[in-house]
Design a protein around this motif. Structure first.
Motif, PDB file in Angstrom:
ATOM      1  N   GLY A 121      69.024  89.355  89.942  1.00 21.48           N
ATOM      2  CA  GLY A 121      68.817  88.073  90.622  1.00 21.48           C
ATOM      3  C   GLY A 121      67.365  87.693  90.790  1.00 21.48           C
ATOM      4  N   GLY A 122      66.466  88.429  90.137  1.00 22.57           N
ATOM      5  CA  GLY A 122      65.043  88.134  90.254  1.00 22.57           C
ATOM      6  C   GLY A 122      64.523  87.320  89.090  1.00 22.57           C
ATOM      7  N   ARG A 123      63.218  87.042  89.115  1.00 17.23           N
ATOM      8  CA  ARG A 123      62.571  86.294  88.034  1.00 17.23           C
ATOM      9  C   ARG A 123      61.411  87.118  87.501  1.00 17.23           C
ATOM     10  N   ALA A 124      61.302  87.170  86.164  1.00 16.78           N
ATOM     11  CA  ALA A 124      60.251  87.986  85.555  1.00 16.78           C
ATOM     12  C   ALA A 124      59.930  87.477  84.167  1.00 16.78           C
ATOM     13  N   VAL A 125      58.744  87.853  83.693  1.00 16.11           N
ATOM     14  CA  VAL A 125      58.301  87.493  82.356  1.00 16.11           C
ATOM     15  C   VAL A 125      57.465  88.651  81.818  1.00 16.11           C
ATOM     16  N   ALA A 126      57.576  88.912  80.529  1.00 12.52           N
ATOM     17  CA  ALA A 126      56.778  89.986  79.911  1.00 12.52           C
ATOM     18  C   ALA A 126      55.493  89.398  79.332  1.00 12.52           C
ATOM     19  N   LEU A 127      54.385  90.119  79.499  1.00 17.39           N
ATOM     20  CA  LEU A 127      53.089  89.707  78.934  1.00 17.39           C
ATOM     21  C   LEU A 127      52.567  90.823  78.045  1.00 17.39           C
TER      22      LEU A 127
END
Length: 265
Positions: free
Chosen positions: A61-67
């Motif tokens: 239920g979270g928000r994330a992005v890979a860099l």
């Protein structure tokens, strides 16, 4: 929409975790995501692992992005923040001209298991580039984005305070990181920004798997070093980081928090 009873401690916050695809960094990223932060998971090599962390955070239920942002060369910190600016706006649209960050976790690091006679100048430069120079410039570049009341959390090591001649340069990098933490706390205190370090002991991660996992003698020896009598797990460290990232830790700054389970007391 978040109901008050579901309020999470980091709702509305944006976090950057370097070295976030594996081990302690992964556990930190997942925990900060569960606590409500939008998490930028920075990684050097393993895109699949980073994507897996992002998927796990989203499942929870979270928000994330890979860099993708390898560290250790000049200009790397600026590159990391450019990637952050570009990607984070898609996931946390705000009104700021430049995307903001609330929590910076400098977790990326490399081991250097060499005693002084075996240490080369190249080895020395490499371990300092990743473990010391990168955090310095990740913070320097990040300060333009770091909101007042923010958090800087540096992942140090028990090797910063315990003599370990078999990893002499590695220990020196962690001593430097601890001093950097102290100076950041003093410098940024007027803005309500705290800076702390967390110093793990032996943790069961991929980095240690080769000599630790499936080796009962090594596991027993590692466990015996901690007063609590077991080998550390990534969550043991991530939970301390979560506390430091939260409002509850607002009055703690400039400290190295020992996370060794009581090694060599």
């Amino acid at each position: 929409m978040t109901h008050h009873r579901h309020h999470r401690p980091l709702d509305g916050k944006i976090a950057l975790v370097t070295g976030g695809s594996r081990g302690i960094g992964r556990a930190i990223a997942e925990r900060l995501g569960r606590d409500g932060a939008v998490v930028a998971v920075a990684y050097a090599r393993d895109a699949a692992a980073a994507d897996d962390v992002v998927a796990r955070i989203r499942e929870d239920g979270g928000r994330a992005v890979a860099l993708h942002a390898p560290l250790g060369h000049h200009g790397d910190a600026a590159g990391l923040w450019s990637a952050f600016d570009e990607r984070i706006t898609q996931h946390a649209p705000g009104t700021e001209a430049r995307p903001a960050v609330d929590i910076i976790v400098n977790n990326a690091g490399i081991a250097m298991p060499a005693a002084l006679p075996a240490l080369t100048e190249e080895d020395f430069d490499k371990v300092f580039a990743v473990n010391v120079r990168a955090p310095f410039f990740v913070v320097r570049e990040g300060l333009k984005r770091l909101r007042d009341g923010g958090r800087i959390i540096n992942i140090s090591s028990g090797a910063g305070r315990l003599a370990m001649p078999e990893a002499i340069a590695y220990g020196a990098t962690k001593g430097a990181l601890d001093n950097f933490t102290l100076n950041l706390a003093k410098e940024l205190g007027p803005r309500g920004i705290t800076a702390n370090a967390v110093a793990p002991g032996i943790v069961d991660t991929d980095v240690n798997a080769e000599w630790l996992r499936g080796n009962p003698a090594a596991e027993a020896d590692a466990a015996s070093r901690a007063a609590l009598g077991r080998v550390g797990q990534p969550d043991d460290v991530a939970d301390i980081v979560a506390f430091l990232a939260s409002h509850d830790a607002r009055w703690v700054t400039g400290k190295v928090i020992d996370a060794t389970g009581g090694a060599r007391l």
